[in-house]
Scaffold this motif. Structure first.
Motif, mmCIF file in Angstrom:
data_model
loop_
_atom_site.group_PDB
_atom_site.id
_atom_site.type_symbol
_atom_site.label_atom_id
_atom_site.label_comp_id
_atom_site.label_asym_id
_atom_site.label_seq_id
_atom_site.Cartn_x
_atom_site.Cartn_y
_atom_site.Cartn_z
ATOM 1 N N GLN A 38 0.974 -1.152 0.145
ATOM 2 C CA GLN A 38 -0.199 0.106 -0.044
ATOM 3 C C GLN A 38 0.813 1.018 0.071
ATOM 4 O O GLN A 38 0.464 2.259 -0.444
ATOM 5 C CB GLN A 38 -0.937 -0.133 1.185
ATOM 6 N N ARG A 39 1.808 1.262 0.649
ATOM 7 C CA ARG A 39 2.732 2.405 0.853
ATOM 8 C C ARG A 39 3.607 2.612 -0.676
ATOM 9 O O ARG A 39 3.528 3.879 -0.985
ATOM 10 C CB ARG A 39 3.913 2.357 1.830
ATOM 11 N N GLN A 40 3.870 1.651 -1.297
ATOM 12 C CA GLN A 40 4.559 1.580 -2.622
ATOM 13 C C GLN A 40 3.579 2.040 -3.625
ATOM 14 O O GLN A 40 3.743 2.999 -4.416
ATOM 15 C CB GLN A 40 5.135 0.358 -3.213
ATOM 16 N N LEU A 41 2.271 1.671 -3.596
ATOM 17 C CA LEU A 41 1.059 2.195 -4.300
ATOM 18 C C LEU A 41 0.604 3.475 -4.227
ATOM 19 O O LEU A 41 0.869 4.529 -5.208
ATOM 20 C CB LEU A 41 -0.135 1.273 -4.304
ATOM 21 N N GLY A 42 0.768 4.097 -3.037
ATOM 22 C CA GLY A 42 0.828 5.389 -2.647
ATOM 23 C C GLY A 42 1.610 6.359 -3.248
ATOM 24 O O GLY A 42 1.527 7.239 -3.650
ATOM 25 N N GLY A 43 2.872 5.710 -3.122
ATOM 26 C CA GLY A 43 4.007 6.615 -3.558
ATOM 27 C C GLY A 43 3.799 6.559 -5.222
ATOM 28 O O GLY A 43 4.214 7.684 -5.770
ATOM 29 N N GLY A 75 0.493 8.064 1.517
ATOM 30 C CA GLY A 75 -0.487 7.278 0.499
ATOM 31 C C GLY A 75 -0.798 5.956 0.873
ATOM 32 O O GLY A 75 -1.862 5.514 0.331
ATOM 33 N N GLY A 76 0.076 5.333 1.807
ATOM 34 C CA GLY A 76 -0.331 4.109 2.228
ATOM 35 C C GLY A 76 -1.548 3.927 3.122
ATOM 36 O O GLY A 76 -2.275 3.155 2.931
ATOM 37 N N VAL A 77 -1.511 5.004 4.000
ATOM 38 C CA VAL A 77 -2.596 5.181 4.779
ATOM 39 C C VAL A 77 -3.957 5.294 3.817
ATOM 40 O O VAL A 77 -5.282 4.794 3.915
ATOM 41 C CB VAL A 77 -2.755 6.242 5.872
ATOM 42 N N ARG A 78 -3.900 6.092 2.758
ATOM 43 C CA ARG A 78 -4.978 6.444 1.896
ATOM 44 C C ARG A 78 -5.419 5.249 1.246
ATOM 45 O O ARG A 78 -6.656 4.904 1.053
ATOM 46 C CB ARG A 78 -4.664 7.707 1.007
ATOM 47 N N GLU A 81 -8.991 0.703 0.320
ATOM 48 C CA GLU A 81 -9.354 -0.788 0.218
ATOM 49 C C GLU A 81 -10.309 -1.059 1.173
ATOM 50 O O GLU A 81 -11.258 -1.951 0.921
ATOM 51 C CB GLU A 81 -7.959 -1.566 0.566
ATOM 52 N N GLN A 82 -10.402 -0.814 2.272
ATOM 53 C CA GLN A 82 -11.150 -0.892 3.539
ATOM 54 C C GLN A 82 -12.502 -0.337 3.209
ATOM 55 O O GLN A 82 -13.587 -0.626 3.977
ATOM 56 C CB GLN A 82 -10.550 -0.491 4.810
ATOM 57 N N GLN A 83 -12.624 0.549 2.245
ATOM 58 C CA GLN A 83 -14.129 1.330 1.874
ATOM 59 C C GLN A 83 -14.385 2.136 3.129
ATOM 60 O O GLN A 83 -15.467 2.435 3.431
ATOM 61 C CB GLN A 83 -15.024 0.302 1.551
ATOM 62 N N THR A 84 -13.353 2.904 3.812
ATOM 63 C CA THR A 84 -13.537 3.823 4.987
ATOM 64 C C THR A 84 -13.711 5.112 4.258
ATOM 65 O O THR A 84 -14.122 6.191 4.992
ATOM 66 C CB THR A 84 -12.718 3.584 6.218
ATOM 67 N N SER A 85 -13.011 5.306 3.090
ATOM 68 C CA SER A 85 -12.724 6.479 2.314
ATOM 69 C C SER A 85 -13.208 6.294 0.911
ATOM 70 O O SER A 85 -12.922 5.322 0.332
ATOM 71 C CB SER A 85 -11.549 7.125 2.362
ATOM 72 N N LYS A 86 -13.680 7.327 0.464
ATOM 73 C CA LYS A 86 -13.868 7.149 -1.156
ATOM 74 C C LYS A 86 -12.970 8.114 -1.843
ATOM 75 O O LYS A 86 -12.638 9.149 -1.546
ATOM 76 C CB LYS A 86 -15.477 7.523 -1.782
ATOM 77 N N SER A 87 -12.536 7.455 -2.859
ATOM 78 C CA SER A 87 -11.725 8.517 -4.019
ATOM 79 C C SER A 87 -12.563 8.996 -5.121
ATOM 80 O O SER A 87 -13.931 8.643 -5.284
ATOM 81 C CB SER A 87 -10.744 7.545 -4.609
#
Length: 70
Positions: free
Chosen positions: A6-11, A20-23, A28-34
């Motif tokens: 997740q960190r790499q993807l955020g980067g 980015g890893g947190v976002r 993924e957990q669907q607690t935030s929407k993009s």
């Protein structure tokens, strides 16, 4: 997917590895929407069609990938 953390993807999305890893985790957990642009950027980084990210089932996702790779 694609062997990225997740960190790499955020980067790769330009969000910075730590933030980015947190976002990415929240997406993924669907607690935030993009927004649609972030989803499009994510699809580009993962090299999948945007529709793949919105598939309701794994079977549909597989069909989307099959269809776009032919």
């Amino acid at each position: 997917m694609r062997g990225l953390s997740q960190r790499q993807l955020g980067g790769l999305l330009g969000l910075g590895k730590a933030t980015g890893g947190v976002r990415v985790n929240r997406y993924e957990q669907q607690t935030s929407k993009s927004d649609i642009q972030t989803a499009a950027d994510l699809a580009t980084v993962l090299q999948v069609p945007l529709a793949y990210l919105f598939a309701d089932t794994e079977e549909l996702a597989a069909h989307i990938l099959d269809f776009t790779q032919t």
